[in-house]
Design an enzyme around this catalytic site. Structure first.
Site, PDB file in Angstrom:
ATOM      1  N   SER A   7      -9.950  -0.250   7.144  1.00  0.00           N
ATOM      2  CA  SER A   7      -9.389  -0.119   5.796  1.00  0.00           C
ATOM      3  C   SER A   7      -8.676  -1.348   5.247  1.00  0.00           C
ATOM      4  O   SER A   7      -8.286  -1.354   4.082  1.00  0.00           O
ATOM      5  CB  SER A   7      -8.424   1.060   5.745  1.00  0.00           C
ATOM      6  N   SER A  62      -9.763   1.952   2.846  1.00  0.00           N
ATOM      7  CA  SER A  62      -8.898   2.727   1.972  1.00  0.00           C
ATOM      8  C   SER A  62      -7.859   1.886   1.236  1.00  0.00           C
ATOM      9  O   SER A  62      -7.274   2.338   0.262  1.00  0.00           O
ATOM     10  CB  SER A  62      -8.171   3.792   2.797  1.00  0.00           C
ATOM     11  N   LYS A  98       0.853  -1.199   0.000  1.00  0.00           N
ATOM     12  CA  LYS A  98       0.000   0.000   0.000  1.00  0.00           C
ATOM     13  C   LYS A  98       0.883   1.242   0.000  1.00  0.00           C
ATOM     14  O   LYS A  98       1.889   1.306   0.711  1.00  0.00           O
ATOM     15  CB  LYS A  98      -0.912  -0.015   1.234  1.00  0.00           C
TER      16      LYS A  98
END
Ligand SMILES: [Zn+2]
Lengths: 99, 502, 498
Positions: C176, C152, C77
């Site tokens: 997330s 997210s 990420k």
């Protein structure tokens, strides 16, 4: 119904150092009533005598020994600088005085 | 027309408040492992943490906590069993995170005091300065302003930032308001900062160099009309970077406030900057509204809860309070006030004490350090501590004089040699071939040569005109390259010329 | 090859059936084939990945002892700093920034020989639940490209569910990791707060953020969990304790006699029918495996969402202050003698997206003098009550369960103008973050009404992360035999050679 006026939002935006357009200020102030009503639910509970939690884990006294480790090279330190001069970060003129 | 200081203090009662920032002398920074060495090339002592690169996290330096607790103890504070770091949020380019990690409502030390003594018209008088809190925080980077006038921030075209100083541990020591100092407010302020500096130096936790900024003072001053209980509006003067400036800044602000009040104007609550050259303060940029720092507990750090046993251990390591120590040494050494003050001003108290502890006579130790050695230091424009002469060297020289192996004059040569790097006293004596000439035959021979060279002078002495002997003694001393004991030469000369017993 | 699990790939590597170079190239090919549709990656580090793969192959050839995941490709990420590789946290304000240092997670992955193939898309600064708030455009759900993959960590979840990598790292501040795992039909774990170092994780909300693993199976996720967890002296909030034995737990998968608590407040009204159905089915499966199902009451969870949307924006308003155009990242408006202050203001307006600005303003308000006690202060007290609710619940049950998200994946754009509707999607995941405990989402099947994956959430007390894997592995096996294949095998192929 809570609300924040356009001017309230403008003050907060100045405090947060965000130059907002008029449209942004108005949009945000129109959304804030609903958002504040939702978050204000934290006040619906009787919180007398309840201690605040700022850390989920109950830890104390986490420190490091006073030992020097290598720093970044100045090239690495300045590698992201939008502007630099004489191995220093070059920034626009600063208004006002340091704290 | 500005009021005189006497007029000011006749009409108003000053109230002081002092905030002192001290840079700790830890090896590494407050929240990262970068070195803290002063004066390095720009941005060579930075890392992801102190540059606030995205993702970097602070970790507290344990030595900084220890030093702060020691400071708190030395200032008679209570050490909080639980304290916390907080974020103080405001934007400024010299502060990489745009918040300062500080302490807010849970500082590590609270409620202390420092007693200071100043000279008053009625003799020495003690004032108690109460300490509200001592807390930990971090220093900012340094900015260099380019363009415009003389590197000042106003009118500069742009600025250059060096973050070497960013994150150096700072301790902030805040007094409660200090009332009741009357006309002595400037002296009390100065004496407090001086005492604080001595205490911190004694603790060994900071370099306390005001000129390098490792000790900085902000002075808050307000005036209230005599007899009034209502505090006046205060101004906060920053940038006060010498003891003398502390005194000048307080006095200057008292007069400035009084002038405003006398004209029926109001004192503005504002930050002012002390101007070293004029001794006056000038207004900082006034903010439209008070800054809202939005303090909240620093979520990246864990609360500090010092162990009570550890605090007691630290308490045991505290050195004697500087003011008490000064009193004790003054009595033990039987030093007159003026000489004591001279030693404190010249910063030789530690070194004289170390010399005395080696068995040296206090007066002699003091005389050498304050006299000859200070003179050489001045000449070289360095601090006495930087000279390569130790208390042991001085003690040895003094003992060599006492045993007659050196004269005062020869001793000066030896001291000079030691400072010049020629070795210890014995080595200098050997290398330079210094020795006291005590051999009577050698001296008589030199006396005969002197009398032969100045027959008329010798005749005067023979006829009882003793003061004339000076010229002959001088000649003998010259002949023996200063290695003779002048008293001995005089005795032998007078005997030689039939004036013994005079 | 790319359809295998990470554990199978690792096995093939150790047996010499393939090389890391070949495996990495196959995944890079898959990325080339499908990511123009999915948009999971913000940056693909082809050279770095192949170099790491070659280095692992060389070590293996020399007979060096390697970590179990050595040579396996992974997607990171973009919220985690990786030295020399563009790192933006999904924000234009960081466009072009290449960190001069590695996050601890990236350093641990590299040390374990894991091949980081690229940085994945995300809601800007992890603020969002749909990856639509990315400064660089949305990521699309591989199950239905008109829908969001959640957020997210939507890029990481989409990469794993579309077989672009077998493993990925996400971060979970309010759900997330778990919510996008649920919406894309994979496994995602938010470890206990402090179990995985936050050093180098670009902070959204410091007291809630935690990085964690994504995988297509419970075992794969556990293998990755073990690589990234552990104490780190660079993070003062890192827990100094042994890493729970998550791999062993994932391999055992026995729930006999285990007490499983169903949280009364996290089901029923507001939950999509198909979500509730799959959740109830999973409970029955667990009961059939010998677990005891009990109901627990967590009355203060009702206030969790409100507390979260005060605490996270407050901390964020301070964490994001460093993006000021002075030292790195975007600088806008530096002309005509503009002041530093003006340049900061203009840059922050231009560089931050709408949601980020919304949360910064909300956080600034909640911390401002006069409002602190009413908002931030109260939210922290609610946090205490939620911790107490959990403590009582865990006294009755070994793990707690709920649906991960109230709905399956929704359409891109559907909630983008309605922040409150978007926030409600986090209602079941947020309590875990507030209490600092651990949680897993694993696929419980497809909702009948839309054929999209449903997530089943398991929660365990702090540093009992192994219980997640124990229950997860048992449920996974039961579901696989019920459906006859892993749920992900129902996902569309996207036209790439799978
Ligand atoms: Zn540093």
């Amino acid at each position: 119904m809570s609300s924040l006026s356009r001017d309230d939002v403008a003050k907060l935006a100045a405090l947060a150092r965000i130059e907002m357009t008029e449209a942004e200020l108005i949009e945000l102030s129109s959304q804030f009533g609903m958002i504040l009503d939702a978050v204000a639910r934290v006040q619906d509970v009787n919180l007398d005598g309840v201690k605040p939690t700022s850390h989920p884990q109950p830890m104390l006294n986490i420190t490091r020994p006073d030992v020097v480790a290598p720093s970044l090279s100045p090239e690495d330190a300045l590698s992201g600088a939008p502007a630099q001069e004489d191995q220093r970060f070059r920034v626009p003129q600063i208004l006002g005085e340091a704290e | 027309m500005s009021a005189t200081y006497d007029e000011v203090v006749a009409k108003y009662d000053p109230v002081l408040g002092l905030e002192v920032h001290v840079e700790l002398n830890t090896n590494s920074k407050m929240f990262c492992s970068c070195t803290t060495t002063f004066g390095a090339e720009p941005n060579t002592q930075t890392c992801p943490v102190c540059l606030a690169l995205p993702g970097a996290l602070p970790v507290v330096n344990e030595k900084a906590i220890e030093s702060t607790i020691k400071i708190g103890l030395a200032l008679n504070c209570s050490i909080a069993p639980f304290s916390r770091f907080a974020r103080k949020n405001y934007f400024y380019p010299d502060m990489p995170k745009n918040f300062q990690i500080s302490q807010y409502d849970e500082p590590i030390c609270v409620d202390g005091f420092v007693d200071v003594e100043i000279e008053t018209d009625e003799g020495p008088k003690q004032f108690r300065v109460e300490i509200e809190r001592v807390h930990m925080e971090e220093d900012t980077g340094k900015s260099l302003h380019v363009g415009g006038a003389t590197g000042r921030i106003h009118g500069a075209e742009y600025s250059l930032l060096d973050y070497n100083r960013a994150g150096i541990p700072l301790v902030e020591i805040v007094t409660k308001i200090v009332p009741g100092t009357g006309k002595y407010a400037p002296e009390v302020a100065r004496a407090y900062v001086a005492e604080l500096r001595d205490i911190l130096r004694g603790l060994g936790v900071s370099d306390v160099k005001m000129e390098q900024g490792s000790l900085r003072c902000d002075a808050n001053v307000s005036l209230k009309p005599m007899g009034s209980e209502v505090l006046g509006t205060r101004s906060e003067t920053k940038n006060v970077n010498s003891l003398r400036s502390v005194e000048r800044a307080v006095r200057g602000e008292m007069i400035r406030h009084a002038d405003l009040l006398n004209e029926g104007k109001k004192v503005k609550q504002e930050t002012r900057h002390f101007q070293e050259d004029t001794g006056l303060t000038r207004s900082g940029r006034s903010k439209e509204q008070a800054e809202d720092y939005r303090y909240f507990p620093e979520p990246d750090l864990i609360p500090v809860a010092p162990d009570a046993a550890w605090i007691e251990e630290l308490r045991k390591t505290l050195p004697e309070r500087p003011s008490i120590r000064r009193k004790r040494l003054k009595e033990e050494w039987a030093v007159p006030d003026k000489e004591m003050a001279a030693m404190i001003n010249a910063d030789v108290l530690d070194i004289v004490e170390a010399t005395v502890l080696l068995g040296c006579d206090p007066t002699k130790a003091r005389t050498w350090w304050l006299g000859e050695i200070s003179r050489i230091a001045n000449e070289k424009d360095v601090a006495i501590a930087e000279l390569s002469i130790t208390p042991a060297d001085v003690a040895e020289v003094v003992s060599l004089i006492a045993s007659g192996e050196l004269t005062d004059k020869l001793a000066r040569q030896v001291i000079e040699g030691i400072i010049g790097g020629e070795g210890n006293a014995k080595q200098v004596i050997d290398k330079r071939g210094i020795k006291v000439v005590n051999n009577d035959d050698e001296l008589i021979a030199a006396i005969e040569r002197a009398c032969a060279a100045q027959p008329e002078t010798a005749e005067k002495v023979r006829n009882g005109h003793i003061p004339a002997a000076g010229a002959l003694i001088g000649a003998v001393m010259k002949d023996t390259k200063g290695q003779a004991d002048a008293a001995k030469v005089r005795e032998l000369l007078l005997g030689h010329l039939g004036q013994s017993g005079n | 090859m790319i359809n295998k699990t990470a554990a199978e790939m690792a096995d093939a590597l150790s047996k010499g059936e393939t090389t890391s170079l070949a495996l990495t190239q196959a995944h890079l090919d898959r990325i080339s084939a499908v990511d123009s549709k999915v948009k999971a990656f913000l940056h693909v580090d082809k050279e770095g990945a192949l170099a790491q793969a070659a280095s692992v192959d060389a070590k293996r050839a020399k007979g060096e002892k390697l970590s179990p995941l050595a040579g396996i490709p992974l997607a990171l990420k973009d919220v985690l700093a990786q030295k020399g590789v563009p790192t933006t946290a999904g924000s234009k304000i960081l466009q072009g920034w290449r960190p001069p240092y590695d996050s601890t997670v990236a350093a641990k992955l590299k040390a374990a020989g894991v091949v980081i193939v690229g940085k994945t898309n995300m809601d800007e600064f992890a603020m969002g639940s749909s990856t639509e708030n990315s400064g660089f455009g949305p990521t699309f759900n591989p199950w239905d490209l008109t829908r969001t993959p959640g957020g997210s960590s939507g890029g990481s979840a989409a990469a794993v569910s579309s077989f672009q990598t077998p493993l990925a790292i996400g971060s979970d501040t309010g759900g997330s990791i778990r919510q996008p795992a649920a919406l894309t039909g994979i496994v995602g774990v938010r470890p206990t707060y402090g179990a995985v170092s936050r050093y180098g994780l670009i902070a959204y909300s410091s007291s809630l953020d935690q990085a964690g693993p994504f995988g297509r199976t419970v075992l794969d996720t556990a293998l990755l969990h073990e690589v990234i967890a552990g104490h780190d002296a660079h993070d003062a909030t890192s827990i100094n304790a042994d890493v729970p034995a998550v791999v062993a737990a994932a391999k055992s998968g026995d729930v006999k006699g285990l007490k499983i608590g169903v949280i009364k407040q996290l089901q029923g009204e507001g939950y999509q029918k198909g979500v509730q159905t799959r959740f109830d089915e999973s409970l029955k499966l667990l009961a059939s495996l010998g677990a005891e199902i009990v109901e627990v009451d967590c009355p203060n969870f009702e206030y969790a969402l409100a507390a979260y949307y005060l605490i996270a924006p407050s901390e964020a308003s301070s964490n994001l202050a460093r993006f000021d155009a002075m030292r790195y990242g975007l600088r806008v408006g530096d002309k005509d003698g503009a002041s530093a202050e003006a340049v900061m203001n203009i840059t922050r307006d231009a560089g931050f997206g709408r949601e980020v600005k919304r949360r910064i303003i909300l956080g600034t308000y909640a911390l401002s003098s006069g409002y602190y006690d009413a908002y931030y202060g109260s939210a922290q007290k609610i946090r205490t009550l939620i911790i107490e609710d959990y403590a009582k619940a865990f006294a009755k049950a070994d793990v707690l369960v709920s649906p991960t998200a109230p709905t399956t994946a929704y359409k891109i754009g559907e909630k983008v103008d309605d922040p409150m509707a978007m926030y409600l999607g986090d209602v079941a995941t947020i309590p875990v973050n507030l209490a600092g405990i651990c949680g897993m989402s694993l696929p419980a099947g497809l909702a009948e009404e839309d054929g999209l994956p449903v997530g089943f959430q398991i929660m365990a007390p702090a540093m009992q992360d192994q219980r997640l894997y124990q229950v997860g592995a048992a449920l996974e096996a039961a579901l696989n035999s019920k459906w006859g294949a892993p749920i992900l095998s129902n996902a569309p192929s996207l036209g790439g050679a799978a």
